[in-house]
Scaffold this motif. Sequence first.
Motif, PDB file in Angstrom:
ATOM      1  N   CYS A  56       0.719  -1.274   0.063  1.00  0.00           N
ATOM      2  CA  CYS A  56      -0.188  -0.023   0.064  1.00  0.00           C
ATOM      3  C   CYS A  56       1.017   1.304   0.176  1.00  0.00           C
ATOM      4  O   CYS A  56       0.672   2.034  -0.706  1.00  0.00           O
ATOM      5  CB  CYS A  56      -0.925  -0.088   1.096  1.00  0.00           C
ATOM      6  N   LEU A  60       0.958   4.061  -2.934  1.00  0.00           N
ATOM      7  CA  LEU A  60       0.548   5.268  -2.984  1.00  0.00           C
ATOM      8  C   LEU A  60       1.601   6.213  -3.465  1.00  0.00           C
ATOM      9  O   LEU A  60       1.364   7.054  -4.192  1.00  0.00           O
ATOM     10  CB  LEU A  60       0.275   5.639  -1.526  1.00  0.00           C
ATOM     11  N   ALA A  66      -4.216   5.293  -2.984  1.00  0.00           N
ATOM     12  CA  ALA A  66      -4.466   4.814  -1.406  1.00  0.00           C
ATOM     13  C   ALA A  66      -5.359   3.698  -1.308  1.00  0.00           C
ATOM     14  O   ALA A  66      -6.357   3.650  -2.053  1.00  0.00           O
ATOM     15  CB  ALA A  66      -4.640   5.970  -0.513  1.00  0.00           C
TER      16      ALA A  66
END
Length: 106
Positions: A56, A60, A66
Amino acid sequence: DCTEELEANKAAYARSRAALLAGLPAAGFDRIAAADGAFYLWCDVGRLTNDSLDFCARMLEGAGIAASAGVDFDRDRGARFLRFSYCGVESDMVQAPARLKSWLGR
């Protein structure tokens, strides 16, 4: 007093969900739990990572997208899952699969 606004939001969420469900498989996110009644998609990314928290963070940084790491919701198996919300701006949801596909080099 706000039925019209609520129905418009529900319709936008439905379109965003449909866009993600249609586009994510081509980007490599093809193991998605049924999305009935939720505001997010639960994706098995075990073929891409075994560390959803790190994935993650990299997603991002690299794709500007996100998602919540699965470990936030399932301590035992969550390292191989992500949770994508589709309550954001509809145009962002439409663009997200292509950005993910590019980031993953697919």
